[in-house]
Design a protein around this motif. Structure first.
Motif, short mmCIF file in Angstrom:
data_model
loop_
_atom_site.label_atom_id
_atom_site.label_comp_id
_atom_site.label_asym_id
_atom_site.label_seq_id
_atom_site.Cartn_x
_atom_site.Cartn_y
_atom_site.Cartn_z
N ALA A 60 2.21 -10.09 -2.79
CA ALA A 60 2.85 -11.24 -3.85
C ALA A 60 3.83 -11.93 -2.98
O ALA A 60 4.30 -11.55 -1.99
CB ALA A 60 3.87 -10.24 -5.05
N GLY A 105 -2.70 -1.35 1.68
CA GLY A 105 -2.04 -0.12 1.32
C GLY A 105 -2.39 0.26 -0.18
O GLY A 105 -3.06 1.21 -0.41
N LEU A 106 -1.92 -0.69 -1.05
CA LEU A 106 -2.42 -0.49 -2.43
C LEU A 106 -3.64 -0.25 -2.93
O LEU A 106 -4.37 0.45 -3.66
CB LEU A 106 -1.78 -1.41 -3.55
CG LEU A 106 -0.23 -1.43 -3.56
CD1 LEU A 106 0.31 -2.13 -4.58
CD2 LEU A 106 0.33 0.23 -4.25
N TYR A 107 -4.64 -1.23 -2.03
CA TYR A 107 -6.00 -0.93 -2.17
C TYR A 107 -6.62 0.17 -1.95
O TYR A 107 -7.41 0.75 -2.64
CB TYR A 107 -6.52 -2.32 -1.38
CG TYR A 107 -8.20 -2.22 -1.34
CD1 TYR A 107 -8.76 -2.58 -2.57
CD2 TYR A 107 -8.97 -2.02 -0.28
CE1 TYR A 107 -10.26 -2.57 -2.66
CE2 TYR A 107 -10.27 -2.13 -0.36
CZ TYR A 107 -10.80 -2.40 -1.44
OH TYR A 107 -12.34 -2.43 -1.46
N TYR A 162 10.29 -2.43 -0.32
CA TYR A 162 10.57 -3.45 -1.21
C TYR A 162 11.71 -3.36 -2.10
O TYR A 162 11.98 -3.91 -3.18
CB TYR A 162 9.35 -3.84 -2.08
CG TYR A 162 8.21 -4.18 -1.31
CD1 TYR A 162 8.19 -5.44 -0.51
CD2 TYR A 162 7.04 -3.36 -1.16
CE1 TYR A 162 7.13 -5.81 0.28
CE2 TYR A 162 6.07 -3.76 -0.28
CZ TYR A 162 5.99 -5.02 0.44
OH TYR A 162 4.85 -5.31 1.02
N ASP A 187 11.74 2.62 -8.26
CA ASP A 187 12.58 1.85 -7.18
C ASP A 187 13.61 0.83 -8.06
O ASP A 187 13.21 0.27 -9.15
CB ASP A 187 12.03 1.32 -5.99
CG ASP A 187 10.98 0.06 -6.43
OD1 ASP A 187 11.78 -0.72 -7.16
OD2 ASP A 187 10.10 0.10 -5.91
N ILE A 223 7.95 -7.03 -9.14
CA ILE A 223 6.71 -7.94 -8.87
C ILE A 223 6.62 -9.00 -10.02
O ILE A 223 6.59 -8.70 -11.32
CB ILE A 223 5.43 -6.92 -9.03
CG1 ILE A 223 5.70 -5.82 -7.97
CG2 ILE A 223 4.15 -7.40 -8.88
CD1 ILE A 223 5.25 -4.61 -8.45
P1 ADP Z 1 1.92 -4.56 1.69
O1 ADP Z 1 2.96 -3.63 1.37
O2 ADP Z 1 1.21 -4.10 3.07
O3 ADP Z 1 1.80 -5.74 1.67
P2 ADP Z 1 0.38 -2.93 -0.24
O4 ADP Z 1 -0.99 -3.21 -0.43
O5 ADP Z 1 1.06 -1.65 -0.16
O6 ADP Z 1 0.38 -4.20 0.89
O7 ADP Z 1 1.32 -3.72 -1.22
C1 ADP Z 1 0.70 -4.93 -1.88
C2 ADP Z 1 1.70 -5.82 -2.60
O8 ADP Z 1 2.44 -5.05 -3.62
C3 ADP Z 1 2.80 -5.97 -1.79
O9 ADP Z 1 2.69 -7.13 -0.82
C4 ADP Z 1 4.02 -6.40 -2.67
O10 ADP Z 1 3.76 -7.56 -3.27
C5 ADP Z 1 3.53 -5.40 -3.75
N1 ADP Z 1 4.48 -4.18 -3.68
C6 ADP Z 1 3.91 -3.04 -3.65
N2 ADP Z 1 4.81 -2.08 -3.80
C7 ADP Z 1 5.87 -2.96 -4.37
C8 ADP Z 1 7.38 -2.35 -4.72
N3 ADP Z 1 7.68 -1.00 -4.72
N4 ADP Z 1 7.83 -3.22 -5.15
C9 ADP Z 1 7.79 -4.39 -5.21
N5 ADP Z 1 6.49 -4.95 -4.81
C10 ADP Z 1 5.52 -4.10 -4.47
#
Ligand code: ADP
Length: 674
Positions: free
Chosen positions: A625, A639-641, A581, A605, A610
Motif C-alpha cells: 500500500a 510476506g502476506l502473499y 507499520y 496494532d 491500510i
Molecule cells: P511488505 O511488508 O514487505 O511490504 P507484506 O506482504 O508483508 O509486504 O505486506 C504487504 C502490504 O500490506 C504492506 O506493504 C503494507 O502496505 C500492508 N500491511 C501489512 N501489514 C500491515 C500492518 N500491520 N499495518 C499496515 N499495513 C500493513
C-alpha cells in the motif's frame, strides 16, 4: 288454564278405548290425560294428532305458532296441513307415510318445508307413530313438529363455506374463480340463482359477468337481461352494495323497487347481495336469489365475509406464486446464459444442478452429463481429489470460500485450472442443504503466472550462488586494519547483500509453495506456544521502538494442524508487519481463541492502518500500500502473499480489518488437529 277448558285434544277425542276407560272413572288415567293435554299446549315441539276414523286433525298451539299463526287461525283439518306444506315436499311426504304404513319403513320421520304466515318456509322435522286396530289398520297417528330451520341454515352455511374453500384451493384469478365459486355456494345452500357482477378496472361501471341457474329453474329470456346489466356506483341494488360495501337482503321482491325485474321475471322472490373485496377495493358483487321467500340471515353475511377473506388470501398467494415463478424463470435464464459455471453440490459430493457454462468449461456438451455422474464427482473432476476435502474444510469453517483454486480434468482428459467461489445454503433447521457457487477456468492466468514464476525461480536460483559468493568475499574483505571509510562501505555492502539474499530466499519459498514443491508435514501444533516464541524473538525490535508487544494468553487452546515451520513463518510475518507499520510508542497485541472446528488467531496494532482501496489486494504477490511504502521503503510485498499461500494450503484463511490511520487487525484461522 284449567284442563276442563282445554281444546278438544287428542285424548278428549272419540277414541273408543279411551272413552270406555274414562267412563270407568279411572283417576290415574284421567290425570295422565290432563298432563298430556298440558304438554300439547306447552311443549316446544308442535304436536298433532290425526284420527282416521273421524278424519279430525288436532294441531297444538305451538304447532300453529311455529308457522306464525294464533291458535284460532288454523282449522283442524287435513286440508289445512296440505295447504301449508311446500308443494315440492308433498310427494315426498306421501311416500314416507305409505312406506311407514306398509311396514317398509320402520318409522315416520321426514324434513318438510312449511309455509310461514309471512310467506317464507320453516323447515320442520316431522316424526309420528301410528296406532292400529285389531286388523292392523291405522286408526290414529300422533306426531311432533320441531323447527330445525336454524340447524338447516347453519348446515347450509357450513356446506357453502366448505365448498367455497375447496374452490379457492385452486383459485388462480378472480375472473376464473368467481363462476365456480358462485355455483358451489348456490348448490350447497340451495339458492336457485347466482349472479356475479364485476367492476370495470377504472371503477366507473359494474357489469353482469356470470350467472348460475339451478336445474329446477326453467331457462328464459330474462337471463340475458340479468347478464347484461350494468350499474354506475350507487345505482340500483347491486350498484349500491358495490359503492357502500354493505351487503343487503331483500326478502320480498314485491316490497322493493330495487329488486332486479329480470330476476322477478325468472320467478325469484328473495335476494342476498354481497360485495367481494380484494385489496381494499370492492371488485365484484355477488347476488344469491331464491324463489321461496328467504328471511334475512345475518350469519350468512358473516360467512360470506369470512369466505371473502379466504378469497383475498388465496388470490394474493397465487399472485405471489406467479411472481415467484417469474423470478425463478428469470433467474433460471440468467443462470443458463451466464458465462460463469454455476452449480449446486451436496456436502457428500453430488452435483445437484449445473448450468451450460459449467458443462462447457469442463468439456461436456450439456449439464445433464454432469448431473448423471454416478458416485461423487471429486474423483472424476479433481486432478487431486484431496483438494475437494480441503475445499469442504474451508467451507465448513467459514460458511463460504472465495477464489479456491484447483486443477480439474475435462471430459477429454485435458487438465485445466479453475477458481471456485461457494457458499453454504441451509434449511430452516440450520442444516446444510447444499453448497452453491460459481467456477471459472483460470488456466490462461495460471499459465502466465507459471511462466512468471518459472522465470523468477530460474533467476533466483541463478542469483543465489553469486550472491553467496559476494557475501563470502565481503566477509573476507572485512580485515581489522582497514581504513574506517572502507570498513563502513564494506559493512553497507554486506547489509545490502543480506537483504538481497533474504529476498531471493523469499522468492524461492514463494515459487516452491506455488508450484507445490515445498515439502510440508502438517502436525498438531500449539499456536500459543509458537506465538510466545516468536514474540520473544521479536521483543528486542519492539523495545528498540518503545512499543508494547503482548500476548493475551488463551485459557486453553486445542492444537491446530499445520506444518510447524510454515506456521511459524505466518505468525512471524504478521507480528513483524504489525511492529513495522506501527510508529514508535505504539502497541501490538496477539490474541487467539477456538471457534467451530478451528482456532482464530489475531494480531492488533495501533499503526498506520491500510487505505480501504488497498485492503482487497493486500494478499497479492508484490502488493504494497502507498502509506506503507513511505514508512518502510524496503518491503517486498511478498510476506502476506506467503502467509495466504501457507494458510490456504493448510485449510485456513486470512483476512484483515483496518482503517487508514487507526491501526489494523490481521486474523487467520487454522483447522483443529482432530
Ligand atoms: P511488505 O511488508 O514487505 O511490504 P507484506 O506482504 O508483508 O509486504 O505486506 C504487504 C502490504 O500490506 C504492506 O506493504 C503494507 O502496505 C500492508 N500491511 C501489512 N501489514 C500491515 C500492518 N500491520 N499495518 C499496515 N499495513 C500493513
Amino acid at each position: 288454564m284449567s284442563p276442563s277448558k282445554l281444546p278438544k285434544g287428542p285424548l278428549a277425542g272419540t277414541h273408543g278405548v279411551t272413552e270406555r276407560r274414562r267412563r270407568g272413572g279411572d283417576e290415574a288415567l284421567r290425570l295422565s290425560e290432563e298432563r298430556f293435554a298440558l304438554a300439547m299446549q306447552g311443549a316446544n315441539d308442535g304436536l298433532w294428532d290425526r284420527n282416521f276414523e273421524t278424519d279430525e286433525v288436532y294441531y297444538s298451539p305451538r304447532w300453529k305458532n311455529m308457522l306464525g299463526y294464533a291458535d284460532d287461525e288454523v282449522e283442524h283439518t287435513l286440508a289445512a296441513f296440505e295447504r301449508l306444506v311446500h308443494p315440492g315436499d308433498r310427494a315426498r311426504r306421501l311416500e314416507a307415510i305409505n312406506a311407514y304404513f306398509s311396514g317398509a319403513a320402520e318409522r315416520y320421520e321426514i324434513e318438510l318445508r312449511m309455509r310461514h304466515k309471512h310467506g317464507h318456509y320453516v323447515t320442520v322435522l316431522a316424526r309420528a307413530t301410528a296406532a292400529r286396530d285389531a286388523d292392523g289398520r291405522v286408526v290414529r297417528m300422533v306426531g311432533t313438529h320441531v323447527d330445525v330451520s336454524e340447524q338447516k341454515r347453519s348446515s347450509q352455511r357450513r356446506a357453502a363455506q366448505y365448498a367455497a374453500t375447496r374452490v379457492l384451493a385452486e383459485a388462480t384469478t378472480l375472473k376464473e374463480t368467481v363462476p365456480k365459486f358462485l355455483k358451489v355456494i348456490c348448490d350447497a345452500a340451495e339458492w336457485d340463482l347466482g349472479c356475479a357482477l364485476v367492476a370495470d378496472p377504472d371503477g366507473t361501471q359494474l357489469r353482469g359477468f356470470t350467472l348460475w341457474r339451478s336445474l329446477s329453474v326453467p331457462a328464459g329470456d330474462w337471463e340475458g337481461g340479468l347478464r347484461t346489466r350494468s350499474y354506475a356506483p350507487g345505482q340500483g341494488l347491486a350498484g349500491r352494495v358495490w359503492a357502500t360495501g354493505k351487503p343487503e337482503w331483500i326478502v320480498h321482491a314485491d316490497q322493493s323497487a330495487d329488486f332486479p325485474p329480470e330476476a322477478r321475471a325468472g320467478g325469484m322472490n328473495s335476494v342476498c347481495v354481497a360485495p367481494l373485496v380484494v385489496g381494499h377495493r370492492n371488485v365484484a358483487v355477488l347476488e344469491f336469489y331464491s324463489r321461496d321467500i328467504r328471511p334475512r340471515d345475518d350469519d350468512w353475511f358473516t360467512m360470506l365475509a369470512s369466505v371473502n377473506v379466504q378469497v383475498e388470501q388465496s388470490l394474493r398467494r397465487r399472485q405471489m406464486e406467479r411472481d415467484l415463478e417469474q423470478a425463478e424463470r428469470k433467474y433460471h435464464d440468467i443462470v443458463e446464459q451466464a458465462l460463469h459455471g454455476i452449480y449446486q453440490t451436496t456436502p457428500d459430493g453430488r452435483i445437484v444442478s449445473a448450468n451450460l457454462a459449467l458443462a462447457r468449461t469442463l468439456g461436456y456438451d450439456n449439464p445433464d452429463e454432469i448431473l448423471n455422474f454416478d458416485g461423487p464427482f471429486a474423483e472424476r473432476l479433481y486432478v487431486d481429489p484431496g483438494r475437494r476435502g480441503e475445499f469442504k474444510q474451508q467451507i465448513e469453517v467459514h460458511g463460504s470460500v472465495r477464489g479456491f483454486e484447483a486443477r480439474m480434468r475435462r471430459k477429454d482428459g485435458a487438465v485445466i485450472w479453475v477458481s471456485i467461489d461457494a457458499r453454504t445454503v441451509k434449511d430452516e433447521r440450520g442444516d446444510v442443504k447444499y453448497y452453491e457457487g460459481s467456477l471459472i477456468d483460470i488456466t490462461d492466468r495460471k499459465d502466465a503466472e507459471q511462466m512468471k514464476s518459472d522465470f523468477v525461480s530460474f533467476a533466483t536460483h541463478q542469483l543465489r550462488t553469486p550472491l553467496a559468493g559476494i557475501k563470502w568475499l565481503l566477509e573476507l574483505a572485512q580485515a581489522p586494519d582497514l581504513p574506517e571509510e572502507s570498513a563502513s562501505y564494506i559493512l553497507d555492502a554486506r547489509a545490502s547483500a543480506d537483504r538481497l539474499i533474504r529476498l531471493v530466499n523469499d522468492l524461492l519459498d514463494v515459487s516452491r509453495l506455488e508450484g507445490g514443491r515445498l515439502a510440508t508435514s502438517p502436525q498438531p501444533t500449539d499456536l500459543a506456544a509458537m506465538s510466545t516464541e516468536v514474540i520473544n524473538e521479536l521483543m528486542p525490535l519492539a523495545r528498540e521502538k518503545n512499543q508494547s508487544l503482548v500476548m493475551e494468553p488463551p485459557a486453553s487452546l486445542p492444537a491446530v494442524l499445520v506444518d510447524p515451520k510454515l506456521g511459524r513463518e505466518v505468525v512471524l510475518n504478521l507480528i513483524s508487519n504489525a511492529l513495522r507499520y506501527t510508529p514508535a510508542g505504539g502497541a501490538v497485541t496477539v490474541q487467539m481463541h477456538s471457534t467451530n472446528g478451528a482456532v482464530e488467531w489475531a494480531v492488533r496494532d495501533t499503526g498506520i492502518g491500510i487505505p480501504a482501496a488497498a485492503q482487497s489486494r493486500l494478499f497479492e504477490k508484490f502488493f504494497r500500500a502507498d502509506n506503507a511504502a513511505i514508512v518502510h521503503t524496503e518491503g517486498t510485498g511478498l510476506g502476506l502473499y506467503l502467509v495466504r499461500l501457507v494458510l490456504e494450503r493448510s485449510g485456513g484463511r486470512v483476512w484483515c480489518e483496518s482503517k487508514e490511520g487507526a491501526g489494523s487487525i490481521f486474523r487467520f484461522t487454522l483447522p483443529l488437529a482432530k
